[in-house]
Write a protein that holds these residues in place. Structure first.
Motif, PDB file in Angstrom:
ATOM      1  N   PRO A  12       0.854  -1.194   0.000  1.00  0.00           N
ATOM      2  CA  PRO A  12       0.000   0.000   0.000  1.00  0.00           C
ATOM      3  C   PRO A  12       0.892   1.246   0.000  1.00  0.00           C
ATOM      4  N   VAL A  13       0.461   2.286  -0.720  1.00  0.00           N
ATOM      5  CA  VAL A  13       1.189   3.552  -0.740  1.00  0.00           C
ATOM      6  C   VAL A  13       0.203   4.690  -0.540  1.00  0.00           C
ATOM      7  N   GLY A  14       0.701   5.768   0.047  1.00  0.00           N
ATOM      8  CA  GLY A  14      -0.091   6.965   0.285  1.00  0.00           C
ATOM      9  C   GLY A  14       0.846   8.151   0.411  1.00  0.00           C
ATOM     10  N   PRO A  15       0.318   9.312   0.754  1.00  0.00           N
ATOM     11  CA  PRO A  15       1.151  10.515   0.841  1.00  0.00           C
ATOM     12  C   PRO A  15       2.393  10.285   1.699  1.00  0.00           C
ATOM     13  N   GLY A  16       3.545  10.611   1.132  1.00  0.00           N
ATOM     14  CA  GLY A  16       4.821  10.426   1.826  1.00  0.00           C
ATOM     15  C   GLY A  16       5.523   9.124   1.496  1.00  0.00           C
ATOM     16  N   SER A  17       4.830   8.172   0.892  1.00  0.00           N
ATOM     17  CA  SER A  17       5.482   6.909   0.526  1.00  0.00           C
ATOM     18  C   SER A  17       6.519   7.157  -0.563  1.00  0.00           C
ATOM     19  N   VAL A  18       7.643   6.466  -0.441  1.00  0.00           N
ATOM     20  CA  VAL A  18       8.706   6.522  -1.439  1.00  0.00           C
ATOM     21  C   VAL A  18       8.994   5.090  -1.861  1.00  0.00           C
ATOM     22  N   ALA A  19       8.969   4.838  -3.166  1.00  0.00           N
ATOM     23  CA  ALA A  19       9.202   3.484  -3.676  1.00  0.00           C
ATOM     24  C   ALA A  19      10.288   3.522  -4.741  1.00  0.00           C
ATOM     25  N   TYR A  20      11.185   2.549  -4.678  1.00  0.00           N
ATOM     26  CA  TYR A  20      12.234   2.382  -5.687  1.00  0.00           C
ATOM     27  C   TYR A  20      11.883   1.159  -6.521  1.00  0.00           C
ATOM     28  N   VAL A  21      11.935   1.311  -7.853  1.00  0.00           N
ATOM     29  CA  VAL A  21      11.693   0.194  -8.767  1.00  0.00           C
ATOM     30  C   VAL A  21      12.902   0.076  -9.688  1.00  0.00           C
ATOM     31  N   PRO A  22      13.629  -1.054  -9.628  1.00  0.00           N
ATOM     32  CA  PRO A  22      14.776  -1.236 -10.523  1.00  0.00           C
ATOM     33  C   PRO A  22      14.346  -1.311 -11.985  1.00  0.00           C
ATOM     34  N   ALA A  23      15.244  -0.976 -12.855  1.00  0.00           N
ATOM     35  CA  ALA A  23      14.994  -1.038 -14.297  1.00  0.00           C
ATOM     36  C   ALA A  23      14.482  -2.420 -14.687  1.00  0.00           C
ATOM     37  N   GLU A  24      13.566  -2.451 -15.635  1.00  0.00           N
ATOM     38  CA  GLU A  24      13.008  -3.668 -16.257  1.00  0.00           C
ATOM     39  C   GLU A  24      12.054  -4.460 -15.371  1.00  0.00           C
ATOM     40  N   VAL A  25      11.783  -4.026 -14.139  1.00  0.00           N
ATOM     41  CA  VAL A  25      10.841  -4.750 -13.281  1.00  0.00           C
ATOM     42  C   VAL A  25       9.418  -4.305 -13.624  1.00  0.00           C
ATOM     43  N   PRO A  26       8.522  -5.239 -13.962  1.00  0.00           N
ATOM     44  CA  PRO A  26       7.133  -4.865 -14.218  1.00  0.00           C
ATOM     45  C   PRO A  26       6.523  -4.248 -12.957  1.00  0.00           C
ATOM     46  N   HIS A  27       5.795  -3.149 -13.139  1.00  0.00           N
ATOM     47  CA  HIS A  27       5.202  -2.470 -11.992  1.00  0.00           C
ATOM     48  C   HIS A  27       4.012  -1.631 -12.432  1.00  0.00           C
ATOM     49  N   ARG A  28       3.127  -1.336 -11.448  1.00  0.00           N
ATOM     50  CA  ARG A  28       1.965  -0.474 -11.713  1.00  0.00           C
ATOM     51  C   ARG A  28       1.267  -0.194 -10.394  1.00  0.00           C
ATOM     52  N   PHE A  29       0.373   0.794 -10.455  1.00  0.00           N
ATOM     53  CA  PHE A  29      -0.490   1.089  -9.316  1.00  0.00           C
ATOM     54  C   PHE A  29      -1.823   0.398  -9.554  1.00  0.00           C
ATOM     55  N   THR A  30      -2.375  -0.218  -8.516  1.00  0.00           N
ATOM     56  CA  THR A  30      -3.687  -0.858  -8.584  1.00  0.00           C
ATOM     57  C   THR A  30      -4.505  -0.374  -7.397  1.00  0.00           C
ATOM     58  N   ASP A  31      -5.764  -0.742  -7.370  1.00  0.00           N
ATOM     59  CA  ASP A  31      -6.640  -0.417  -6.235  1.00  0.00           C
ATOM     60  C   ASP A  31      -6.520   1.055  -5.840  1.00  0.00           C
ATOM     61  N   ILE A  32      -6.608   1.936  -6.816  1.00  0.00           N
ATOM     62  CA  ILE A  32      -6.469   3.378  -6.557  1.00  0.00           C
ATOM     63  C   ILE A  32      -7.780   3.865  -5.951  1.00  0.00           C
ATOM     64  N   THR A  33      -7.749   4.192  -4.662  1.00  0.00           N
ATOM     65  CA  THR A  33      -8.968   4.598  -3.969  1.00  0.00           C
ATOM     66  C   THR A  33      -9.134   6.107  -3.915  1.00  0.00           C
ATOM     67  N   ASP A  34      -8.043   6.866  -3.983  1.00  0.00           N
ATOM     68  CA  ASP A  34      -8.076   8.327  -4.011  1.00  0.00           C
ATOM     69  C   ASP A  34      -7.174   8.768  -5.157  1.00  0.00           C
ATOM     70  N   ASP A  35      -7.574   9.828  -5.874  1.00  0.00           N
ATOM     71  CA  ASP A  35      -6.766  10.318  -6.990  1.00  0.00           C
ATOM     72  C   ASP A  35      -5.300  10.371  -6.591  1.00  0.00           C
ATOM     73  N   LEU A  36      -4.454   9.811  -7.443  1.00  0.00           N
ATOM     74  CA  LEU A  36      -3.035   9.639  -7.142  1.00  0.00           C
ATOM     75  C   LEU A  36      -2.210  10.692  -7.877  1.00  0.00           C
ATOM     76  N   ARG A  37      -1.288  11.334  -7.154  1.00  0.00           N
ATOM     77  CA  ARG A  37      -0.337  12.288  -7.738  1.00  0.00           C
ATOM     78  C   ARG A  37       1.039  11.902  -7.208  1.00  0.00           C
ATOM     79  N   VAL A  38       1.949  11.560  -8.144  1.00  0.00           N
ATOM     80  CA  VAL A  38       3.237  10.980  -7.781  1.00  0.00           C
ATOM     81  C   VAL A  38       4.355  11.677  -8.552  1.00  0.00           C
TER      82      VAL A  38
END
Length: 116
Positions: free
Chosen positions: A74-100
């Motif tokens: 789960p992510v929300g305001p203040g969350s920081v996530a690192y994704v290495p190159a070539e790793v499949p990724h996406r946001f799902t279950d978006i419950t509130d408009d997301l700005r990243v």
């Protein structure tokens, strides 16, 4: 978008907005990185594909689940996530408009009109 090495400050809610229908607006491109703001509405499908660059995501607003590889967090305001190159990724279950804020290193190799 600036492409120089001077000190700069960006306000995610000021200035330009994404063109109609675009989710991502790049605001910085220098030799070692690029950065922009990615927006998804609540319940919207995130069409991201793996990138050739490492990415750092900083959630400014909204709530969702971030899926990267086989992991879900789960992510929300203040969350920081690192994704290495070539790793499949996406946001799902978006419950509130997301700005990243998204930072690519090295700079994103795809055209800036593509989704982040």
């Amino acid at each position: 978008m600036p492409n120089d090495r001077r000190f700069q400050v960006f306000e995610p809610d000021d200035g330009e907005r994404e063109p109609a229908g675009e989710r991502y607006l790049e605001f910085l491109r220098v030799p070692d990185m690029s950065a922009g703001v990615y927006r998804l509405a609540a319940d919207e499908h995130d069409p991201q594909q793996p990138h050739a660059e490492d990415e750092l995501y900083v959630v400014l607003a909204g709530r969702a689940t971030m899926v990267a590889g086989d992991e879900r967090r789960p992510v929300g305001p203040g969350s920081v996530a690192y994704v290495p190159a070539e790793v499949p990724h996406r946001f799902t279950d978006i419950t509130d408009d997301l700005r990243v804020v998204v930072v690519f290193a090295p700079p994103e190799s795809r055209p800036t009109s593509a989704s982040s």
